[in-house]
Design a protein around this motif. Sequence first.
Motif, PDB file in Angstrom:
ATOM      1  N   MET A  11      -8.204  -8.744  62.401  1.00 25.25           N
ATOM      2  CA  MET A  11      -8.132  -7.545  62.986  1.00 25.25           C
ATOM      3  C   MET A  11      -9.695  -8.031  63.786  1.00 25.25           C
ATOM      4  SD  MET A  11      -8.629  -3.421  61.487  1.00 25.25           S
ATOM      5  CE  MET A  11      -9.597  -2.840  63.526  1.00 25.25           C
ATOM      6  N   THR A  12      -9.359  -7.410  64.956  1.00 29.31           N
ATOM      7  CA  THR A  12     -10.617  -7.360  65.849  1.00 29.31           C
ATOM      8  C   THR A  12     -10.602  -5.933  65.778  1.00 29.31           C
ATOM      9  OG1 THR A  12      -9.249  -7.902  67.298  1.00 29.31           O
ATOM     10  CG2 THR A  12     -10.833  -8.079  67.759  1.00 29.31           C
ATOM     11  N   PHE A  13     -12.321  -5.250  65.105  1.00 32.25           N
ATOM     12  CA  PHE A  13     -13.449  -4.246  66.059  1.00 32.25           C
ATOM     13  C   PHE A  13     -13.073  -3.895  67.501  1.00 32.25           C
ATOM     14  CE2 PHE A  13     -15.803  -0.519  65.488  1.00 32.25           C
ATOM     15  CZ  PHE A  13     -15.589  -0.491  64.508  1.00 32.25           C
ATOM     16  N   VAL A  26     -26.491 -14.209  67.619  1.00 28.99           N
ATOM     17  CA  VAL A  26     -25.204 -14.687  68.425  1.00 28.99           C
ATOM     18  C   VAL A  26     -24.087 -14.417  67.335  1.00 28.99           C
ATOM     19  CG1 VAL A  26     -23.456 -16.147  69.368  1.00 28.99           C
ATOM     20  CG2 VAL A  26     -25.430 -15.411  70.293  1.00 28.99           C
ATOM     21  N   VAL A  27     -24.540 -15.530  66.317  1.00 28.02           N
ATOM     22  CA  VAL A  27     -23.558 -15.887  65.139  1.00 28.02           C
ATOM     23  C   VAL A  27     -23.398 -15.230  63.983  1.00 28.02           C
ATOM     24  CG1 VAL A  27     -23.965 -18.403  64.653  1.00 28.02           C
ATOM     25  CG2 VAL A  27     -25.677 -17.106  63.608  1.00 28.02           C
ATOM     26  N   ARG A  28     -24.355 -13.735  63.469  1.00 27.91           N
ATOM     27  CA  ARG A  28     -23.982 -12.785  62.927  1.00 27.91           C
ATOM     28  C   ARG A  28     -23.433 -11.618  63.642  1.00 27.91           C
ATOM     29  NH1 ARG A  28     -28.363 -15.226  61.073  1.00 27.91           N
ATOM     30  NH2 ARG A  28     -28.064 -16.235  58.837  1.00 27.91           N
ATOM     31  N   PRO A  71     -21.069  -8.660  64.787  1.00 29.19           N
ATOM     32  CA  PRO A  71     -19.753  -8.339  63.720  1.00 29.19           C
ATOM     33  C   PRO A  71     -18.532  -8.455  64.740  1.00 29.19           C
ATOM     34  CG  PRO A  71     -21.086  -6.340  63.866  1.00 29.19           C
ATOM     35  CD  PRO A  71     -22.090  -8.573  63.918  1.00 29.19           C
ATOM     36  N   GLU A 108     -16.713  -6.018  59.205  1.00 32.01           N
ATOM     37  CA  GLU A 108     -16.378  -7.887  58.477  1.00 32.01           C
ATOM     38  C   GLU A 108     -17.572  -8.387  58.712  1.00 32.01           C
ATOM     39  OE1 GLU A 108     -12.557  -9.171  58.431  1.00 32.01           O
ATOM     40  OE2 GLU A 108     -11.492  -7.474  58.019  1.00 32.01           O
ATOM     41  N   PRO A 163     -20.519 -11.276  60.009  1.00 33.49           N
ATOM     42  CA  PRO A 163     -20.198 -12.376  59.281  1.00 33.49           C
ATOM     43  C   PRO A 163     -20.787 -13.090  58.450  1.00 33.49           C
ATOM     44  CG  PRO A 163     -20.292 -12.349  61.349  1.00 33.49           C
ATOM     45  CD  PRO A 163     -20.314 -10.607  61.116  1.00 33.49           C
ATOM     46  N   HIS A 196     -10.709  -6.303  53.729  1.00 32.23           N
ATOM     47  CA  HIS A 196      -9.837  -7.153  54.887  1.00 32.23           C
ATOM     48  C   HIS A 196      -8.398  -6.897  54.384  1.00 32.23           C
ATOM     49  CE1 HIS A 196      -8.405  -9.231  58.169  1.00 32.23           C
ATOM     50  NE2 HIS A 196      -7.511 -10.137  57.667  1.00 32.23           N
ATOM     51  N   MET A 240     -11.438 -10.710  64.060  1.00 33.56           N
ATOM     52  CA  MET A 240     -11.729 -10.893  62.852  1.00 33.56           C
ATOM     53  C   MET A 240     -13.057 -12.250  63.043  1.00 33.56           C
ATOM     54  SD  MET A 240     -10.294 -11.818  58.984  1.00 33.56           S
ATOM     55  CE  MET A 240     -11.944 -12.419  58.433  1.00 33.56           C
ATOM     56  N   PRO A 241     -14.360 -12.114  62.968  1.00 31.92           N
ATOM     57  CA  PRO A 241     -14.578 -13.643  63.266  1.00 31.92           C
ATOM     58  C   PRO A 241     -14.278 -14.553  62.088  1.00 31.92           C
ATOM     59  CG  PRO A 241     -16.203 -12.392  62.472  1.00 31.92           C
ATOM     60  CD  PRO A 241     -14.662 -11.271  61.996  1.00 31.92           C
ATOM     61  N   ARG A 266     -13.586 -17.636  59.951  1.00 35.69           N
ATOM     62  CA  ARG A 266     -13.820 -17.889  58.607  1.00 35.69           C
ATOM     63  C   ARG A 266     -13.884 -19.170  59.199  1.00 35.69           C
ATOM     64  NH1 ARG A 266     -13.943 -14.538  54.337  1.00 35.69           N
ATOM     65  NH2 ARG A 266     -13.660 -12.203  54.841  1.00 35.69           N
ATOM     66  N   ARG A 302     -20.235 -17.367  62.781  1.00 30.11           N
ATOM     67  CA  ARG A 302     -19.226 -17.462  64.117  1.00 30.11           C
ATOM     68  C   ARG A 302     -20.265 -18.750  64.359  1.00 30.11           C
ATOM     69  NH1 ARG A 302     -16.759 -13.377  66.409  1.00 30.11           N
ATOM     70  NH2 ARG A 302     -17.466 -11.664  65.838  1.00 30.11           N
TER      71      ARG A 302
END
Lengths: 733, 529
Positions: free
Chosen positions: A1-3, A33-35, A37, A120, A122, A141, B1-2, B4, B34
């Motif tokens: 799901m998307t927050f 960016v990669v973290r 959420p 959730e 990353p 999740h 959700m990102p 995985r 991500r």
Amino acid sequence: MTFTLDSTMRDLHGAAPKVTILVDRCAGCQECVVRCPTAALSMDTGNWVAKADQSLCVGCRQCVRTCPFSAIEVEGAMMVGPRAETSYRHPTNLLGDAGEIREGILTLEAAVAEASRCLECPDPTCVRGCPVHNDIPGFLHALREEDLDQAQQVLRRTSVLPDICSRVCDQAVQCEGSCSWSLAGGQPVAIGALERFIADNSEIPPAERVSEAAEGLEVAVVGSGPAGIGAAWELVQAGAKVTVYEKQDQPGGLLRWGIPDFTLPSEVAMRPWDQLMEAGVELRCGEEVHPDRLSELLEHNDAVVLAQGAGVPMRPPVPGTDLDGVMDATQFLTRSYAALERHQGMDELRVAAGSKVRPPKVLVLGGGNTAMDVARSARRLGASAMCVDWMDRRFAPVRPDELTEAEAEGVVVKFSTTLAALEGEQGRVAYAKLSHTRQESAKEKPEVIEGSIETEPVDLVVMAMGYRNDPEFSPVLPGTPIRKEVKPLPDRQWTASGLLANPAPDFARHMPVGKLALGRDGALSKAALPFGDRCWAAGDALVGPSTVVEAMAQGRRAGHAIIARHPQRPARTAEPQPPSSTRRVLIAYESRSGNTKAVAGRLQEALNPISAEVTCLPLNRVGAAELAEADLLVLGTWVEGFVVARVGPAKATKAWLAQLPRMAGVEVALFCTYGVDPKGTLAAMRKPLEAKGARVVAEAAFGRRDVEITLAELLGRLVRQPGTGGVKVARRS
Amino acid sequence: MPTRTKMQIGKGDGDFRPTAVPPMDPIAKAVHLRAPVTDGMKEHFAPTDVSPGLEVTRFKPIANLVRSRKFQFFLILPNQIIFWLVIFLGLAGTVVPGLNFGTAITWYVWFALVFVMMVVVGRAWCSMCPFGGFAEWIQRASFWKRTQKALGLGIKLPESLAQYGLLFSVGMFLLLTWIEEFFNIAGPGVPHETSYMVIGIVSSALLFFLVFERRTFCRYFCPLTAVIGTVGTMGSVAGFRTKDRDVCVECKTKDCMRGGENGYGCPWYTWPGSADSNLTCGLCSECYKACPSDNVGLFLQRPLTSLVAPRRRRPDVAWAVAGLLGLVLFQQINATSAYTTLDGALNKVMSFPQYPNPIDYLGIIGAITAALGGIGWLMSRAFARRDLVFTGGGRTFIDKTSKFRAYFVPMMYGLVPVTGADYFARQLPKALKHASRLVPSVAAWFGDGSTKSYLYNYRILSNPHIVLTQLVVVGLGLVGSVWATWRISGRELAPISAKPLAARFAVEAMALATGGAILFLYVIMHAAS
Ligand code: SF4
Ligand code: SF4
Ligand code: SF4
Ligand code: SF4
Ligand code: SF4
Ligand code: SF4
């Protein structure tokens, strides 16, 4: 799901979060960016700097914690609903009531709602904060999808005691204290309550055999507490034959009598043992294993796991502790447990009360977990209870929830108070002399205020000031309890996660959650290393008094190490040795100019086809975890020093050797690459290794010109069956 | 959700290990970072990327040298010794400026050498600078060892200030130059004034290093950093750069930024993975030492690359160039008789003791800067295409966008070579007339130096030759500017201009006019003297 964020939530929280990227300093590394959420951060590819979509930001501040250049700022509220309140039962009549006090989350709707507060993340810091590293976003999740069985399965990957840990963990300084929301200064996801909800509302799978990896191994486990359970579970699932020795007449160790039923009901505490016995673990209760029996155990087993705990109570250094009516917490809790279970009174209390009409007065020395348990049990048995602790209330390491519950149940808790002496009448304790203390900061030791003594009449005194390891085990477990240290330069991935950047969040009672977690993790990886040839240790026996969850994690880790290493008792070594093709080799090198690395690479190439696995790593990346997975360590270094003076292994190699953990049972091959003359380099490496119990099986010195020959000779040694002793193949040109 | 994606466990060397028993790394299993953005990355960096053939650290001896933690220490040490000597001798040595080692080395040799280093290398001076070097030793509580504890408060410079980038440095440089002109320190004047100036710089550096984190002082406040940074972009050293950007993008630890086992995190806030010029690389080699994947190298590049190639243009650099050009032009104008009259009159009215009057000092520099801005504005109005929207960038000084900036910023980058050349030319007379005085000034320690000695009065070049050299230097700078402007305008102005060619010629004309003005002033100055 998307927050998603709804506008009502924004209204609720006032100022919406605002992300500012300091474009001057942002290097476009994308750590944020990669973290992020919510995917609020992306890249401005024109200037190669980060950019933010303000409408997606929820204000969790993970970007702030993870940016290496402090180039990002977040202001404004955190966009998250209020944390679920879990319910408590307030017994109206405490006497004899052993029912559970905390009720957790009651409905699926409430659980799903609370789980929806999870981002959730990353790079979930909560996972690092949990001592067993439960995949928290993973099970949350599944819970949000209302798939409790899936959630249970995610939990089972890392934990065999989710129903227990979720009840007894001090989440505030573990998973919840490390949750992003907590690190940002807010209220974390109620991870513990949700874990309990899952564990209590879905079938806990039995300890079935899942692999043949430990087929034929026979392992003895000493102690049936959480560490023993962890080890036994891991081993029995891999097909090993496990015998557990427990000195009490019931299994479970601390789980059973150490934690009263109002916190951990017996049915829950006994669940793991019911399952382990069903799975075929042999349990021998009433058999205490003294250290001198260890060799006998080792003779009849392939491996032994020492998980006997740390059960020697600490005593205050004051006069009067030898009077009648003074007992330690272990004794008290075992008896109060039995009394409450049988719905009877407790003899000691009856004797203590004597002919007085008022209820017996119990004085508990200590203000921690155990002290609260003792006092609350005493209350349930009709006594009045007072705890004294010499720390200031502000700094005492007590769980606020436990303190509140205890005080609600009528326990008097006096901080800044310490016992000066116990006085008796006719050999029985009658008065406690208490002094006041002063403490101005968490760091300093409380200081006794002279002349502040007051006298308190008491009928029974229970010492609950903590425990320490049994010194009798020191000879077989040298160096225990090991310290949970954090290196000055912490693990780089932990640093990158941002957990260490907010040292002490409010929610965690200002405890340094990151540092604590990292320290625990270091100890956990050390649980994989044996003491002596085939002996492992886990739990409090390894690290001193700690927590249930840590003990279980270490037990599993030790079990895992045994499965991986597959030790065999001497009686069996007459059987053919496993061929070298089952061996896992770790090549560790310290290289400066690349020569040593090149030799390491050649060795890897050559050993690869004849080993189960060959790993080649620079020395600074080899820690306890890597060592634990290797049967053969090949250690290479360059030679430092001027042609004649101070020749020896490179400084980094020496430093690495100096901090070496236990190496018992590991075979080691040494090599060095030199320009002129290696002198005593190899010997200098051999000594510290042997001191830690390693067996050096081959050595080689590589000069500039004789690489090929030396390589061939070294390989010749390594391909032979292990156990033939050290042979030097150093060549000097 | 990102999404995985499985996290690569940071073991490096690509050694993924299959084991008989499932490996227990539950953290790695729970982490699902991500995927980093890589779209447009290649295109963005292609013009500035270094070629592997030009990696200096390919050569083992150099690599070993640079990897050594003592490397920078030994670069700093000689300068450190010299600068403490300067302070000491300035206070205790002879009062004859030309014979005092402190003043002689500072004003005859050092300033000129720093300029040569800038033009050839970039921030070479920063790697050996005794001011920052000294303060950094104290901040790290170590000469060369990698320590984990920093002394001081470690505050980060707030966004409200950091957005102005190099402009503080320009301000500091203007202030310092004014002080220097007022007391005639660089003349050189009385030696102890040079000492005070050096003490002032060292102590302010120390203060900044103890209050702020890393090299905040060097990046934002050092009076020299704007000059070295902008002029240095002409240099042929690209700085420390990534060898393989894909490795950096996937790198899970970023030791080069956060600090690793053997190196500190970049003190200059530069990431080798995204460096597109040598502007903010202080050549300290920490990233080289810190990177666990051996993915950093020291690279050379063609001259002017860091000037013409970067796609990212910075307004602070543009304004810094304008201000610095204003300052150096002021220093030429002040040699004219018209200026002397103006300054004298102003001082009389304001009862200000002597040259230079702060009003005319700032007035002239401000006027030149404003004029350059005005030209940029006129160009933007004259040439910008009407169908383009130029706004829409950020809100801060550094990332705002506008029609004006779209012209002004690239235009100013083009002026860097001629500005740099002008600064260098201004230093030439002192160096070419008096550099040899270094020898008698050293002899003076032993009571042997004399203003009558041969070397004291030796002239490397005669006055007319010096002027000629100055003209040649500025001429070369002008050629550089014309070339750079042509390249930059072709890539950046042509696409946004309604009449691309006319726009390019117009900015070229401006570059030429600037160069012409500088040359003209040199001729006048000569005539005046
Ligand atoms: S605060 Fe959290 S949601 Fe907002 S940009 Fe930073 S990481 Fe993303
Ligand atoms: S982590 Fe910091 S430096 Fe890296 S992209 Fe994000 S804001 Fe920029
Ligand atoms: S085991 Fe304990 S620390 Fe880990 S997630 Fe569960 S409650 Fe939290
Ligand atoms: S529990 Fe907290 S830290 Fe963990 S994933 Fe959810 S929001 Fe992130
Ligand atoms: S230079 Fe090295 S440490 Fe830095 S990002 Fe690249 S690979 Fe990682
Ligand atoms: S760390 Fe690397 S990028 Fe940063 S200033 Fe030093 S050499 Fe340059």
